[in-house]
Write a protein that holds these residues in place. Structure first.
Motif, PDB file in Angstrom:
ATOM      1  N   ASN A 178      21.159  50.019 -10.673  1.00 12.85           N
ATOM      2  CA  ASN A 178      20.364  48.819 -10.395  1.00 12.85           C
ATOM      3  C   ASN A 178      18.989  49.177  -9.850  1.00 12.85           C
ATOM      4  O   ASN A 178      17.998  48.484 -10.112  1.00 12.85           O
ATOM      5  CB  ASN A 178      21.111  47.915  -9.411  1.00 12.85           C
ATOM      6  CG  ASN A 178      20.651  46.482  -9.495  1.00 12.85           C
ATOM      7  OD1 ASN A 178      20.244  46.010 -10.556  1.00 12.85           O
ATOM      8  ND2 ASN A 178      20.720  45.777  -8.379  1.00 12.85           N
ATOM      9  N   ALA A 179      18.919  50.276  -9.091  1.00 12.25           N
ATOM     10  CA  ALA A 179      17.619  50.728  -8.583  1.00 12.25           C
ATOM     11  C   ALA A 179      16.689  51.116  -9.738  1.00 12.25           C
ATOM     12  O   ALA A 179      15.468  50.931  -9.660  1.00 12.25           O
ATOM     13  CB  ALA A 179      17.814  51.916  -7.649  1.00 12.25           C
ATOM     14  N   ILE A 180      17.271  51.640 -10.812  1.00 11.62           N
ATOM     15  CA  ILE A 180      16.471  52.060 -11.975  1.00 11.62           C
ATOM     16  C   ILE A 180      16.151  50.890 -12.894  1.00 11.62           C
ATOM     17  O   ILE A 180      15.009  50.695 -13.312  1.00 11.62           O
ATOM     18  CB  ILE A 180      17.215  53.152 -12.767  1.00 11.62           C
ATOM     19  CG1 ILE A 180      17.426  54.386 -11.893  1.00 11.62           C
ATOM     20  CG2 ILE A 180      16.435  53.526 -14.037  1.00 11.62           C
ATOM     21  CD1 ILE A 180      18.294  55.451 -12.534  1.00 11.62           C
ATOM     22  N   PHE A 181      17.164  50.066 -13.202  1.00  8.23           N
ATOM     23  CA  PHE A 181      17.010  49.032 -14.238  1.00  8.23           C
ATOM     24  C   PHE A 181      16.759  47.629 -13.691  1.00  8.23           C
ATOM     25  O   PHE A 181      16.454  46.718 -14.463  1.00  8.23           O
ATOM     26  CB  PHE A 181      18.268  48.993 -15.120  1.00  8.23           C
ATOM     27  CG  PHE A 181      18.528  50.269 -15.857  1.00  8.23           C
ATOM     28  CD1 PHE A 181      17.735  50.650 -16.931  1.00  8.23           C
ATOM     29  CD2 PHE A 181      19.567  51.111 -15.469  1.00  8.23           C
ATOM     30  CE1 PHE A 181      17.973  51.830 -17.606  1.00  8.23           C
ATOM     31  CE2 PHE A 181      19.820  52.289 -16.149  1.00  8.23           C
ATOM     32  CZ  PHE A 181      19.018  52.656 -17.221  1.00  8.23           C
ATOM     33  N   GLY A 182      16.911  47.440 -12.383  1.00  6.07           N
ATOM     34  CA  GLY A 182      16.793  46.103 -11.813  1.00  6.07           C
ATOM     35  C   GLY A 182      15.441  45.458 -12.036  1.00  6.07           C
ATOM     36  O   GLY A 182      15.319  44.232 -12.023  1.00  6.07           O
ATOM     37  N   ARG A 183      14.400  46.258 -12.266  1.00 12.79           N
ATOM     38  CA  ARG A 183      13.042  45.730 -12.446  1.00 12.79           C
ATOM     39  C   ARG A 183      12.871  45.001 -13.780  1.00 12.79           C
ATOM     40  O   ARG A 183      11.903  44.260 -13.969  1.00 12.79           O
ATOM     41  CB  ARG A 183      12.039  46.875 -12.371  1.00 12.79           C
ATOM     42  CG  ARG A 183      12.119  47.855 -13.535  1.00 12.79           C
ATOM     43  CD  ARG A 183      11.243  49.073 -13.312  1.00 12.79           C
ATOM     44  NE  ARG A 183      11.785  49.913 -12.255  1.00 12.79           N
ATOM     45  CZ  ARG A 183      11.140  50.945 -11.729  1.00 12.79           C
ATOM     46  NH1 ARG A 183       9.921  51.241 -12.155  1.00 12.79           N
ATOM     47  NH2 ARG A 183      11.704  51.670 -10.785  1.00 12.79           N
ATOM     48  N   PHE A 184      13.790  45.226 -14.712  1.00 12.26           N
ATOM     49  CA  PHE A 184      13.689  44.607 -16.033  1.00 12.26           C
ATOM     50  C   PHE A 184      14.433  43.270 -16.061  1.00 12.26           C
ATOM     51  O   PHE A 184      15.345  43.041 -15.265  1.00 12.26           O
ATOM     52  CB  PHE A 184      14.267  45.539 -17.108  1.00 12.26           C
ATOM     53  CG  PHE A 184      13.632  46.897 -17.131  1.00 12.26           C
ATOM     54  CD1 PHE A 184      12.316  47.062 -17.544  1.00 12.26           C
ATOM     55  CD2 PHE A 184      14.346  48.015 -16.723  1.00 12.26           C
ATOM     56  CE1 PHE A 184      11.728  48.314 -17.562  1.00 12.26           C
ATOM     57  CE2 PHE A 184      13.770  49.276 -16.741  1.00 12.26           C
ATOM     58  CZ  PHE A 184      12.453  49.427 -17.161  1.00 12.26           C
TER      59      PHE A 184
END
Length: 421
Positions: free
Chosen positions: A80-86
């Motif tokens: 989530n830290a990696i993909f949460g921005r999308f």
């Protein structure tokens, strides 16, 4: 010998446990062939008398331990830290976490149970809807039997006398491609339905989350690198990673009583699987002695059926069996029938292993049984019909991967050939 299979199917339809149904059909087959009943005991033992079989209880125990140590929450936080921005980032994180978790436990049911308990409530809270939330977790869980270590590939290897290492390496590319395609579907759906976007994490936060996830991420690294480098066998890798997880358990000072409970759960699951494996070996012996596989192969060859059509027939059969039976049970039934057919048509048995496992696992997303969808529908508190509807895009995109596995041998074989020569 066709009557033996009919007896087996009828006893299954009556609700008899799979192992007992196999035993009943096999005993009747012994009578037809005028063979001694003592063969049953020897074949039950022969089916389990393999060093490779030790990997099954070890991987089951390791997966159970990792679930209890909070691995799922750590992996989800990292993804989530990696993909949460999308847009739709939490759902994307679910697919990514499923791929990571698949590389640890190798079981779709374990992946769904672990991921679903954490992610489905979070996805519903953010407005994804129970149907889509469950479909994402079901798709993520389906990666378990493809990405190594895979319990189904271990069972197939023992049944077909093929290299577990080759099968594991052959499953990496299809598994990764499936995960990428699932993420693409999730992104498209997120844009159409305007799913929420999380606040962008800083590099420092991503690094901190990644450091927390290292104990979990080390496990697939140990397995894949160790096997590829020839440092240890698959069974030895299962033992090493299990000891590693036990060390993590005691470092975290988790309850010894909970550890004993986890051992008990793993023993029960192992006993159920090994009982089915032993019974399937007995039934396969009877069917083989009755020359049923060879009769089927001769009939297909005599009909001059092309290789393309044979592969299509195999896929249809496997999807239907995957719809009606648990993947492990269906695998044990079809493997003795498909090996002589593969040899007759020059189909590589490593490729056939991926065809079998991928198809049967795809059946978990296909009604009327669809075990994975029943699990996630219950967890998401939604109807089974809604769950099937939301899962169809994931099922249909998986057909693309299945076609590549079936009709492009190098798609699965180039990586093990490159590693093992």
């Amino acid at each position: 010998m066709g009557i033996v299979l009919i007896i087996f199917l009828l006893t299954l339809l009556l609700g008899v446990p799979i192992a007992l149904a196999m035993g009943a059909a096999g005993i009747y087959g012994l009578q037809i062939l005028h063979l001694s009943p003592s063969i049953m005991g020897s074949q039950l033992f022969a089916g389990l008398n393999s060093f490779s079989m030790i990997a099954i209880p070890l991987f089951i125990f390791m997966g159970a331990l990792m679930s209890k140590t909070g691995l799922t929450e750590i992996l989800v936080d990292f993804c989530n830290a990696i993909f949460g921005r999308f847009k739709g980032g939490l759902a994307i994180a679910g697919i990514a976490a499923g791929a990571f978790f698949a590389a640890i436990c190798g079981s779709s049911a374990a992946s769904i149970a672990s991921l679903g308990g954490v992610l489905i409530p979070a996805l519903k809270k953010e407005g994804y809807g129970g149907g889509f939330a469950g479909a994402v977790i079901a798709a993520a869980g389906s990666l378990g039997p493809i990405i190594p270590p895979s319990l189904l590939l271990v069972i197939y290897a023992c049944q077909s006398n093929q290299s577990i290492g080759w099968l594991f390496m052959a499953g990496i590319v299809p598994g990764i491609l499936s995960a990428v395609l699932y993420i693409m579907i999730t992104i498209r759906t997120a844009k159409l339905r305007n799913f929420p976007v999380h606040e962008k994490c800083s590099f420092k936060e991503i690094r901190r989350s990644g450091l927390r996830a290292i104990p979990a991420l080390v496990i697939p690294l140990i397995i894949v690198v160790g096997i590829c480098a020839g440092i240890f066998t698959v069974t030895e890798s299962a033992g090493i990673t299990t000891v590693y997880v036990l060390v993590v358990w005691f470092v975290k000072r988790l309850s010894f009583r909970e550890l004993i409970k986890t051992v008990g759960e793993s023993v029960r699951e192992t006993a159920a699987i090994t009982f089915i494996i032993g019974a399937s070996t007995f039934l396969a012996y009877v069917i083989t002695r009755g020359q049923l596989p060879q009769t089927i192969v001769n009939a297909i060859v005599a009909a001059k059926v092309s290789r393309v059509v044979v592969l299509l027939m195999i896929n249809v059969l496997l999807v239907i069996m995957g719809m009606l039976l648990a993947p492990a049970a269906a695998l044990l039934i079809v493997t003795p029938l498909l090996i002589p057919l593969s040899n007759a048509y020059g189909i590589n048995l490593i490729q056939m292993g991926l065809i079998v496992v991928f198809n049967l696992n795809l059946g978990c997303l296909t009604p009327p049984v669809a075990v994975s969808l029943f699990m996630t529908a219950r967890m998401a508190d939604t109807s089974f019909a809604e769950q099937v509807k939301e899962a169809m895009p994931f099922f249909l995109i998986s057909i693309i991967v299945l076609i590549l596995i079936t009709y492009w041998p190098d798609f699965t074989l180039f990586l093990p050939r490159m590693i093992y020569g």
